[in-house]
Design an enzyme around this catalytic site. Structure first.
Site, PDB file in Angstrom:
ATOM      1  N   CYS A   1       0.898  -1.548  -0.218  1.00 40.73           N
ATOM      2  CA  CYS A   1      -0.221   0.047   0.336  1.00 40.73           C
ATOM      3  C   CYS A   1       0.902   1.363  -0.157  1.00 40.73           C
ATOM      4  O   CYS A   1       1.625   1.497  -1.222  1.00 40.73           O
ATOM      5  CB  CYS A   1      -1.096   0.209   1.551  1.00 40.73           C
ATOM      6  SG  CYS A   1      -2.191   0.956   1.401  1.00 40.73           S
TER       7      CYS A   1
ATOM      8  N   HIS B   1      -4.474  -4.601  -0.188  1.00 42.54           N
ATOM      9  CA  HIS B   1      -3.933  -4.907   1.102  1.00 42.54           C
ATOM     10  C   HIS B   1      -4.652  -6.775   1.198  1.00 42.54           C
ATOM     11  O   HIS B   1      -4.841  -7.325   0.818  1.00 42.54           O
ATOM     12  CB  HIS B   1      -4.347  -4.874   2.490  1.00 42.54           C
ATOM     13  CG  HIS B   1      -4.756  -3.360   2.685  1.00 42.54           C
ATOM     14  ND1 HIS B   1      -3.265  -2.918   3.002  1.00 42.54           N
ATOM     15  CD2 HIS B   1      -5.128  -1.748   2.300  1.00 42.54           C
ATOM     16  CE1 HIS B   1      -3.327  -1.532   3.713  1.00 42.54           C
ATOM     17  NE2 HIS B   1      -4.323  -1.104   2.959  1.00 42.54           N
TER      18      HIS B   1
ATOM     19  N   GLU C   1      -3.117  -8.751   3.242  1.00 42.44           N
ATOM     20  CA  GLU C   1      -3.870  -9.670   4.811  1.00 42.44           C
ATOM     21  C   GLU C   1      -4.752  -9.727   4.865  1.00 42.44           C
ATOM     22  O   GLU C   1      -5.458 -10.306   5.487  1.00 42.44           O
ATOM     23  CB  GLU C   1      -2.610  -8.345   5.954  1.00 42.44           C
ATOM     24  CG  GLU C   1      -2.869  -7.639   6.182  1.00 42.44           C
ATOM     25  CD  GLU C   1      -2.840  -6.765   5.437  1.00 42.44           C
ATOM     26  OE1 GLU C   1      -3.019  -4.970   5.636  1.00 42.44           O
ATOM     27  OE2 GLU C   1      -2.318  -6.873   3.835  1.00 42.44           O
TER      28      GLU C   1
END
Length: 203
Positions: free
Chosen positions: A79, A182, A184
Site C-alpha cells: 500500500c 492489502h 493480508e
C-alpha cells in the site's frame, strides 16, 4: 526471518498475522541495524506520504532500506509502502520518496470517481513473477487508497487494475516488489502472495 519495519504507520500486526497464517515467521522491528541484517524486509504503510517519509528519516530507516535492496535481499512494499519506493508523490504538494523505482505517485482524478478507491477489484497480470505464482489473472484483491503509482518504466508493472484509469497495482524488479492492495485483507489469494514472498527468503 522476515522483518516488518515499524515506523509508526501501518497495520503491522495484521501483516504479521498474514505471514504467520502461511507458515512464514515475521518479526516487527524498529531498529535499522536489525533491518539491515534481516533475510527479507516488508515495508507496510497506511497514511500520508510526507509523514511516512519523515518517520522513516527520523527512525534512521532510509539508508537501512537502501542497503537491504542493494544487497539483493527480498523486499516488499505494501500500500503506502509501495508508493514510498518511487521518486516522488504529489500528495499535499510534492514530496521526495525513496527513489528505488523511477516514477511518481498521483491522485485519482476528481470527478465521477469515488475517492478513496475502496473495496475489491481485479488485477490484470501483465508479466510473470515469482510473487504471482499460483495467482490467476483477474483475481480480486482488497484496495483502500486515494493515490496510485505511475512507473516511468513500463517494465516495472507486473499487474494493473482499472478504476477510472488503469494503474499499476503490482510492481517489481529483481527481488523488490510493491503491491497497492492489502494482501493480508484479501482472503486466500492475498495470503498466497505473502507466501510467495516468503519463499524468496529460501532462494
Amino acid at each position: 526471518m522476515i522483518t516488518i519495519i515499524d515506523y509508526g504507520m501501518g497495520n503491522l500486526r495484521s501483516v504479521q498475522k498474514g505471514f504467520a497464517q502461511v507458515g512464514c515467521p515475521a518479526e516487527i522491528v524498529r531498529d535499522p541495524d536489525r533491518v539491515e541484517t534481516a533475510a527479507a524486509v516488508v515495508l507496510p504503510g497506511v497514511g500520508a506520504f510526507a509523514d511516512a517519509m519523515e518517520n522513516l528519516q527520523q527512525a534512521g530507516m532510509m539508508e537501512a532500506i537502501r542497503r537491504v535492496i542493494a544487497a539483493g535481499k527480498p523486499f516488499l512494499g505494501i500500500c503506502l509502502g509501495q508508493q514510498l519506493l518511487f521518486e516522488s508523490s504529489e500528495e499535499f504538494g510534492s514530496t521526495r520518496g525513496l527513489g528505488i523505482f523511477p516514477g511518481s505517485v498521483k491522485r485519482f482524478p476528481a470527478g465521477e470517481l469515488k475517492v478513496p478507491h475502496m473495496g475489491w477489484n481485479q488485477a490484470e497480470i501483465l508479466q510473470p513473477s515469482p510473487l504471482l505464482e499460483g495467482i490467476p489473472d483477474q483475481a480480486a484483491f482488497y484496495f483502500v487508497h486515494s493515490y496510485y503509482v505511475a512507473p516511468a518504466d513500463p517494465e516495472l508493472t507486473l499487474a494493473r487494475t482499472e478504476y477510472g484509469l488503469k494503474f499499476a497495482s503490482i510492481v517489481g524488479r529483481d527481488r523488490v516488489f510493491g503491491i497497492q492492495f492489502h494482501p493480508e485483507k484479501s482472503s486466500f489469494l492475498g495470503l498466497k502472495i505473502l507466501e510467495n514472498f516468503g519463499k524468496q527468503v529460501k532462494i
